[in-house]
Design a protein around this motif. Structure first.
Motif, PDB file in Angstrom:
ATOM      1  N   ARG A  27       0.859  -1.165  -0.154  1.00  5.22           N
ATOM      2  CA  ARG A  27      -0.120  -0.209   0.202  1.00  5.22           C
ATOM      3  C   ARG A  27       0.911   1.450   0.295  1.00  5.22           C
ATOM      4  NH1 ARG A  27       0.016   2.445   5.134  1.00  5.22           N
ATOM      5  NH2 ARG A  27       0.555   0.932   7.126  1.00  5.22           N
ATOM      6  N   GLY A  31       7.098   2.885   2.629  1.00  7.55           N
ATOM      7  CA  GLY A  31       9.079   2.912   2.050  1.00  7.55           C
ATOM      8  C   GLY A  31       9.365   1.864   0.898  1.00  7.55           C
ATOM      9  N   THR A  34      11.738   4.335  -0.978  1.00  6.97           N
ATOM     10  CA  THR A  34      13.079   4.003  -0.362  1.00  6.97           C
ATOM     11  C   THR A  34      13.736   2.959   0.007  1.00  6.97           C
ATOM     12  OG1 THR A  34      11.705   5.669   1.221  1.00  6.97           O
ATOM     13  CG2 THR A  34      14.243   4.986   1.994  1.00  6.97           C
ATOM     14  N   SER A  48       7.886  10.738  -1.040  1.00  8.39           N
ATOM     15  CA  SER A  48       7.552  11.560   0.488  1.00  8.39           C
ATOM     16  C   SER A  48       6.861  11.066   1.849  1.00  8.39           C
ATOM     17  CB  SER A  48       6.791  13.124  -0.689  1.00  8.39           C
ATOM     18  OG  SER A  48       5.826  12.321  -0.471  1.00  8.39           O
ATOM     19  N   PRO A  49       6.372  11.878   2.808  1.00 12.82           N
ATOM     20  CA  PRO A  49       5.677  11.557   3.225  1.00 12.82           C
ATOM     21  C   PRO A  49       3.928  11.164   3.121  1.00 12.82           C
ATOM     22  CG  PRO A  49       7.214  13.196   4.548  1.00 12.82           C
ATOM     23  CD  PRO A  49       7.283  13.280   2.879  1.00 12.82           C
ATOM     24  N   THR A  54       4.529   7.586  -5.659  1.00 13.21           N
ATOM     25  CA  THR A  54       5.817   8.196  -6.943  1.00 13.21           C
ATOM     26  C   THR A  54       3.777   6.948  -7.879  1.00 13.21           C
ATOM     27  OG1 THR A  54       6.748   5.944  -5.433  1.00 13.21           O
ATOM     28  CG2 THR A  54       5.908   5.117  -7.680  1.00 13.21           C
ATOM     29  N   TYR A 168      15.805   2.954   7.116  1.00 11.26           N
ATOM     30  CA  TYR A 168      16.556   3.960   6.965  1.00 11.26           C
ATOM     31  C   TYR A 168      17.745   3.559   8.169  1.00 11.26           C
ATOM     32  CZ  TYR A 168      12.903   7.978   7.234  1.00 11.26           C
ATOM     33  OH  TYR A 168      11.796   8.778   6.763  1.00 11.26           O
TER      34      TYR A 168
HETATM   35  N1  LIG Z   1      10.798   5.549  10.653  1.00  9.56           N
HETATM   36  C1  LIG Z   1      11.169   4.775   9.036  1.00  9.56           C
HETATM   37  N2  LIG Z   1      10.598   6.113   8.201  1.00  9.56           N
HETATM   38  C2  LIG Z   1      10.606   5.075   6.655  1.00  9.56           C
HETATM   39  C3  LIG Z   1      11.405   4.047   6.541  1.00  9.56           C
HETATM   40  N3  LIG Z   1      11.489   3.658   5.077  1.00  9.56           N
HETATM   41  C4  LIG Z   1      10.484   4.877   4.526  1.00  9.56           C
HETATM   42  N4  LIG Z   1       9.982   5.959   5.793  1.00  9.56           N
HETATM   43  C5  LIG Z   1       9.256   6.873   5.748  1.00  9.56           C
HETATM   44  O1  LIG Z   1       8.147   6.337   4.666  1.00  9.56           O
HETATM   45  C6  LIG Z   1       7.745   7.676   4.096  1.00  9.56           C
HETATM   46  C7  LIG Z   1       7.089   7.116   2.759  1.00  9.56           C
HETATM   47  O2  LIG Z   1       8.190   6.545   2.162  1.00  9.56           O
HETATM   48  P1  LIG Z   1       7.848   5.510   0.190  1.00  9.56           P
HETATM   49  O3  LIG Z   1       9.533   5.180  -0.238  1.00  9.56           O
HETATM   50  O4  LIG Z   1       7.818   7.636  -0.358  1.00  9.56           O
HETATM   51  O5  LIG Z   1       6.751   5.346   0.555  1.00  9.56           O
HETATM   52  P2  LIG Z   1       5.888   4.252  -0.501  1.00  9.56           P
HETATM   53  O6  LIG Z   1       4.625   4.895  -1.227  1.00  9.56           O
HETATM   54  O7  LIG Z   1       5.476   2.739  -0.665  1.00  9.56           O
HETATM   55  O8  LIG Z   1       7.419   4.138  -1.844  1.00  9.56           O
HETATM   56  C8  LIG Z   1       8.816   8.684   3.921  1.00  9.56           C
HETATM   57  O9  LIG Z   1       8.750   9.659   4.907  1.00  9.56           O
HETATM   58  C9  LIG Z   1       9.847   7.832   3.872  1.00  9.56           C
HETATM   59  O10 LIG Z   1      10.942   8.568   4.551  1.00  9.56           O
HETATM   60  C10 LIG Z   1      11.855   3.459   7.270  1.00  9.56           C
HETATM   61  O11 LIG Z   1      12.850   2.531   7.317  1.00  9.56           O
HETATM   62  N5  LIG Z   1      12.162   3.698   8.953  1.00  9.56           N
END
Ligand SMILES: Nc1nc2c(ncn2[C@@H]2O[C@H](COP(=O)(O)OP(=O)(O)O)[C@@H](O)[C@H]2O)c(=O)[nH]1
Ligand SMILES: [Mg+2]
Length: 314
Positions: A27, A31, A34, A48-49, A54, A168
């Motif tokens: 979903r 992350g 990332t 981004s948060p 994407t 992270y």
């Molecule tokens: N605390 C923490 N936050 C994370 C981690 N991985 C991703 N995030 C944060 O979660 C948010 C969503 O990450 P993103 O990679 O854009 O999620 P996606 O929508 O699944 O691709 C961002 O603000 C990231 O910085 C992690 O291992 N730990």
């Protein structure tokens, strides 16, 4: 002669090469991007948060002497998606299921929602191994607190492996690679060894600008905004790239927000985007940002296609 056979070089040459595709699903906001960037050791996919950062499917290619893993990052699956842009994102996410050798199903430690369940349901019918990554474990100081969640996830998904990770801290990343290598076939590299993505640099540039939009603006604008690169050329004399990016929004009010008081908002975005672009292009960059209103672009199939939301990518 016998000593030579055991040199590392010779061993490397004799071990068979492995290559394959791995889809990263889950979903929004767990992350996925990332994690992919972390596994690649390079920022390719924007993050981004905000959910729905994407929008496109993008390949990240990780090549070593022994293997090549092609990660397929996807937009998260959305329930109840209605606009053309949402349908586009769901198609991009769904199509990633085809023709891959394994699936990385990313979930967020401690949080299981209806949307996770919907992805888990899709996994039931897959005939490729599902590797579940429980991400963001850095949020838990006591590892024991995670156990009940890991158990719960394990009961819901038919998984090949379940790995607690943190994008992270990169905790668990070695285990991800080891697990993937069990499932990708013996075959030569799929892409040339110096390829890092299937996308053009121009596309990556538009994504960088869009990331700054997503990160710097409040909630109402980012979903109604997209970025089109109008000029992308290297000026030999000035020895730098000239990039003009057009930010399209859906309403005049949004245009004002993107620009900000006395242009402060767009200026900050430009500074941050330029920094990333210099890194991407390994060169000096002159960046110009423009904002224009294009009503309803996100629910107009033709506008979407002309803005690069097309499905000619694997
Ligand atoms: N605390 C923490 N936050 C994370 C981690 N991985 C991703 N995030 C944060 O979660 C948010 C969503 O990450 P993103 O990679 O854009 O999620 P996606 O929508 O699944 O691709 C961002 O603000 C990231 O910085 C992690 O291992 N730990
Ligand atoms: Mg993402």
């Amino acid at each position: 002669m016998t000593e030579e056979i055991n040199t590392p070089e010779n061993t490397a040459m004799s071990s068979p090469y492995h290559a394959g595709f791995v889809a990263v699903i889950g979903r929004p906001n767990v992350g996925k991007s990332t994690i992919m960037n972390g596994l690649l050791g390079q920022k390719l996919s924007i993050t981004s948060p905000k959910p729905q950062t994407t929008r496109h499917r993008i390949h990240g290619i990780h090549t070593t002497e022994h293997f090549q893993i092609v990660f397929v990052d996807t937009p998260g699956m959305h329930l109840g998606a209605s606009k053309s842009i949402n349908r586009y994102m769901n198609r991009a996410a769904n199509s990633a299921f085809g023709d891959v050798d394994a699936v990385l199903f990313v979930v967020e430690a401690g949080r299981w929602s209806k949307e996770d369940q919907a992805v888990a349901d899709k996994c039931q019918n897959l005939d490729v191994p599902v590797i579940v990554l429980v991400n963001k474990i850095d949020k838990f100081k006591q590892k024991e607190e995670l156990f009940p969640f890991l158990q719960k996830v394990g009961e819901k998904v038919p998984f090949e492996a379940l790995i607690p990770v943190s994008a992270y801290t990169k905790s668990g990343f070695d285990a991800i690679e080891t697990e993937i290598l069990k499932h990708i076939p013996e075959q030569p590299a799929i892409f040339p060894e110096d390829y890092i993505t299937d996308r053009s640099t121009r596309f990556l540039a538009s994504e960088i600008v869009r990331e700054k939009l997503m990160r710097t603006l409040g909630d109402e604008v980012p979903y109604g905004a997209t970025v089109e690169i109008e000029q992308f050329k290297f000026d030999e004399e000035e020895n730098r790239w000239h990039i003009n990016a057009l930010i399209l929004v859906e309403r005049p009010g949004q245009k004002q927000i993107v620009i900000g008081k006395k242009g402060e908002q767009i200026k900050q975005m430009g500074i941050q985007a330029r920094k990333d672009l210099m890194h991407l292009l390994d060169s000096r960059v002159h960046l110009e940002l423009w904002v224009k209103v294009k009503e309803n672009w996100s629910d107009d199939e033709r506008a979407l296609a002309s803005l690069g939301y097309t499905e000619d990518h694997r």
